[in-house]
Design an enzyme around this catalytic site. Structure first.
Site, short mmCIF file in Angstrom:
data_model
loop_
_atom_site.label_atom_id
_atom_site.label_comp_id
_atom_site.label_asym_id
_atom_site.label_seq_id
_atom_site.Cartn_x
_atom_site.Cartn_y
_atom_site.Cartn_z
N ASP A 1 82.60 49.20 79.84
CA ASP A 1 83.11 48.25 78.85
C ASP A 1 83.67 47.00 79.54
O ASP A 1 84.31 46.18 78.90
CB ASP A 1 84.18 48.89 77.95
N HIS B 1 86.36 42.08 80.73
CA HIS B 1 86.60 41.07 81.78
C HIS B 1 85.56 39.96 81.82
O HIS B 1 85.67 39.05 82.64
CB HIS B 1 86.65 41.76 83.16
N TYR C 1 97.21 54.61 77.01
CA TYR C 1 97.81 53.73 78.02
C TYR C 1 99.14 53.18 77.54
O TYR C 1 99.19 52.14 76.86
CB TYR C 1 96.87 52.54 78.28
N LYS D 1 92.16 60.58 78.07
CA LYS D 1 92.05 59.88 79.34
C LYS D 1 93.35 59.17 79.64
O LYS D 1 93.84 58.38 78.83
CB LYS D 1 90.91 58.87 79.28
N GLY E 1 89.73 55.77 87.30
CA GLY E 1 89.75 55.38 88.70
C GLY E 1 90.40 54.03 88.92
O GLY E 1 90.90 53.76 90.02
N ARG F 1 83.85 50.74 87.30
CA ARG F 1 83.58 49.72 88.31
C ARG F 1 83.22 50.31 89.66
O ARG F 1 82.39 49.77 90.39
CB ARG F 1 84.79 48.78 88.45
#
Lengths: 308, 308, 308, 308, 308
Positions: free
Chosen positions: C46, C51, C174, C207, C256, C284
């Site tokens: 994503d 970004h 998050y 996650k 990660g 990434r």
């Protein structure tokens, strides 16, 4: 007309779409002088709503009448005609069969001068597009603006509904907002990002402005420099923006902006075509010229994109 | 009465509408003294809601009773009667067959004195219009005001729903807001823009205020000057506003405003008629006069628009 | 492949779910090199949305093309591939059968730089996941942020709808907001709380970011000290976070983060595996490497989690 | 009991309503001691919600029990009983057949002391009214307050839904807001305007406070003076307010306000009756007295309105 | 077990409810050691969501596992078990038949430290309660807080939907807000008012905090003094709160609050029982003790309420 290899290839990128949507994509790609080439020149007339009637139509008063534009699009051999509800309704009964219509479902006006990015009103719906026999809906997003989430969420709903109805989704992606400078709105990194967002939203056709040789965001600048992404010429920048829309697997077209001289318009189109752009959307440069001049300009534009 | 050529022509501009909506447009154009002329004089009574009962009805107390107005509209030979839910409900059972009713679905009151443009409440719905046998709904927008997007989006929903039910949509378009001066609210460029927006929203009939010889926006001013658009007389300005609504292919009618002298009213109507206006909506000038005076004034008005 | 005892045990924790959802959980646990081990390595892409395209794909330009990632996930033997609508749509027609797809239904971009926690737009829907043959939806919440209630309520709706459609729900949790310091966003108490909230919302897979040896909230600190909860090593902290998700009865996987060196990546994975983490989501670090390097890294990662 | 001429006349004013709604209006007009007179005395008990239980029921503790009030209404021969969901639910099973119930669907409490006009919560629905066998719903609007549009729009929805279900709509219309002085809230022009708005919203029965001999708005003042509208006595003011509700063709009833002495209550009722008011709604003056005293007072009140 | 006279009497207060809801009320009243007594002790475990996992479960780590609590409730003979979606989902498949489950459909967390009253997120739905075989939903309101209207309106919707599905509605009523002092949140007038509001909202079971000997609001104080309402002992205050919920015709239970010593807990319960309270909801005092201690405490509590 038989399906060309190029159209077949383009349709193959939209494998998850329904036969209905593919049929409308096919109509858009197989109408007018550019039929079968995989390129598009579209006539949009939302200026009456956006800038008011006199500023839009006084230069060529025939344009007050909605039928003028539909007939111009047909006679010039455009792939499609895009307009707000009222203008589409005024012609759909007569033209929906012969000319793919794109219902522009949101619009802003210039009666109010609020600061900040424009916030368009949603002025029509997928249901309108269906009852009027349109091939597509058009929607403008302003990525980077405060209202971007509302816009993306409205686009999500419209896209889902449009796809379920076999329609094509055309997204105008115009970055704005406090995190972007005025010049940066058409910086190459911003234009590429605008194309990416529209593509990730599930749009079939993406309209952006021709990108300028400028990288707006510092984090992006590092990457453009490190990987030496060529952005010196307009054709290079167009090529980068097209790549940014799924490696070239989404149709990206470019707007012409304000009315300007014929040479200037055609020079820009040549760069867009050289960079692999899928076409142009030409409004004021067409309907504010006299009908003969407009027909001449549109013919020249289509030739640049490969019309016979 | 057989369909006249003029009515046939007007209906032809609304080709994308359903037979149901065309039938109601036909009813509006074929009722009363002006039947068949393509012109309309409509009686609206929303003053009780907007200004309160005493300010509205004390001058002619018969008007407290909702039946008074419906009967006045019938006896005067108006094309239609427009009012909020309560007033329509009070007469629909008896009058819906003989007199086209326009349900005014939003209203504002003058109990609160907030700064800024008025924000009307949506006080009734298309479902109400259907159950009450109305021919049309009426809705007021304030283009240029802060709440314009909410209003346009509400109008979009109502319009879609109304058309699906075979109703006609009448839009009152009154520009306001921080980007427009008080005088500018009826400037000719603003009035023309107001008519354009209402038309682009898909309205069938558009009501604006008579435009003044003033161009409000600087960008518009340049255009009016460059193309020498005539705006010196009211009839010229009316003509420009009518042109701004799809080259004359949408019905544009004009309001009368505050109660005033008979001569003044009739002089204004002559200019509107000369400019190609499609008619007038006459409220306070009708129902605040005594019944005989009102009947006389309405008869004179209709004669100006060509009633036999 | 027959169902392993471990997969059977994991499925037993989701007893209230429908056979449809259990079947999709089974697919996620039985695809790729880790099939049957109860561990997962998922490829998420994503970054283009989050970004921008150049920052995401310039390091390995093959990644501009959505098909690259799906094929990478298949060839590397990942359990699943997660991406926004556009990327999933571009591959679903070809890959939905062979590779479990996770439609990431909300996203944020970095075009605007508003202060405060990000507020993601909901960019696709359960209906999209169904029509595209996905196994799961993915949704990001920011517990502690001002918009948390809107996010939890949107997640509630999506979860109910997903479960009714037999889909799996993967929640990215998050923590953010004015009550949490920048460092504290990955403090061990905060990460454990993030896992608990996602679990209480009814998520199947959770996650979180690898937790740091830091306790953010004073009230929590007292408890960690009083009961001597071990948080010195990453594996101890992972173990505590997994325990915090219903005593280990919910699948918790770890991200990660930024691209980094291979050794560093693998060292972290070993700690996660040792602490009983159920796997990793590697974006990434995978797609920004060349294809051969990415395949090598993913193979090494899966070996750490027990792949044969 | 056969239908009286007066009830027949009143029902004729509601010609656009369904037989179901007319049947419930009939029930309201034909229950209790005032059956057939066209007058109503209604017992409302929403004080527990509005002021708290002790302030409401400590003066007569039998009133803590919801059954007390329903039985009081029956024994006193009231036309109807109005209360919030909980109180109605507690008695509907036993009383819905013998006593018309009015479900008060919005309420405010006095736990919070925010500045400005109260904003009621919608605490029950038309669906509740239907399942509980109610004859009507009751709703409070605060015309002139900042939240008036939300309230009018909620009332619009409830009214449409109630009428479709054959229910009667009773609107409590209490002007408030920054454009109205504290005293002005019951000024005669404001009360008349409040009645007009409720009537225009499509309400069947309108409840206002007894108007004071004061004209609040300057524009209204000019009209009251010019047309010499008599407002000196309460009966004159009641008469004006009733006229303001569609020339007397809507049922307007008056509230009693705070508990007060028996003589004072009855004197006020006589004026209301003399002015043509359709009745009273008597809460605290009834249920805060002992049962024998309440029965006595209610009997006297009904006699004033013409009970045999 | 045959229906006792007391349960029959309690059910008679809910005469307007459907057989389905009465059946679930019956299940709540006829489960566990207190079956048939008309009293309830309920185990609630929403601390993981509200305070985080370590603060909730570190004192007795068995509690990280959702199954621990359901089994504790069964073994202790509780009437019901209440928890958020995740915890209920984790046990419903196994326990829904033997133990009435209350789905707590809103929750707040302590990750963010906003000023003002907490605003809970709605984290699950009536549809979830239905698919998980729950007997009831639980919802927290904060009367007096700024968000109270949103909360009451959400409760209204949930209540209507729950009743239509035959579920019981349990309302946690915790007054807050700028009009109430910190101490005043449990003042006796405020607690009584909280019970009244929950009852008027149509709740079947109401949970409030044990009231303190303090009258918060001046208007209420006058009434408490004038009518000499006894509030000196906890049992007197409990009695007043129970009376405030429809004269004792609604089930009112009391919370235990923070973990504290056994003697203190039991002393409070005796007062609640003496005052006619319908029971207690015991969370941290149960699940943060070791299992044997928790079983012992719960047994003692139930004996106080009349368990054999």
């Amino acid at each position: 007309m038989a399906m060309t290899e190029r159209v077949k290839q383009i349709l193959s990128w939209y494998g998850s779409d329904s036969p209905g949507t593919k049929a409308n994509l096919y109509r858009l790609l197989n109408t007018g002088r550019l039929a079968g080439t995989g390129k598009l020149v579209i006539l949009p007339v939302d200026q009456g709503f956006e800038h008011g009637p006199a500023r839009s139509f006084a230069p060529n008063p025939a344009g007050y009448d909605p039928e003028y534009h539909a007939q111009l699009a047909v006679d010039a051999g455009c792939n499609a005609y895009a307009a707000p509800l009222g203008f589409i309704e005024a012609v759909a009964d007569k033209y929906a069969g012969q000319l793919p219509l794109i219902l522009k479902v949101n619009n802003s006006d210039s009666l109010s001068k609020l600061g900040g990015a424009p916030i368009s009103a949603v002025t029509s719906s997928v249901k309108d597009a269906i009852r009027l026999g349109c091939a597509a809906i058009g929607y403008t997003i302003y990525p980077g603006s405060d209202a971007r989430n509302d816009q993306l969420e409205a686009l999500r709903e419209l896209t889902l509904e449009a796809k379920a109805a076999g329609l094509v989704v055309v997204t105008w992606s115009y970055p704005r907002g406090t995190g972007i400078s005025k010049d940066g709105e058409t910086a190459v990194d911003i234009a590429a990002y605008a194309a990416q967002i529209a593509a990730q939203m599930g749009s079939h056709i993406i309209k952006v402005k021709p990108p300028k040789p400028l990288v707006e965001h510092p984090e992006a600048k590092k990457v453009y420099e490190k990987y030496q992404i060529p952005i010196g010429t307009l054709s290079e920048r167009v090529s980068h923006v097209v790549q940014s829309a799924f490696g070239g697997k989404r149709i990206v077209i470019f707007s012409g902006g304000e009315a300007k001289g014929t040479d200037e318009v055609l020079a820009e189109l040549k760069e867009i075509a050289a960079g692999g752009g899928f076409g142009s959307i030409m409004g004021r440069n067409a309907f504010q010229r006299s009908r003969p001049d407009a027909l001449k300009l549109l013919e020249a534009a289509m030739k640049i994109y490969g019309a016979p």
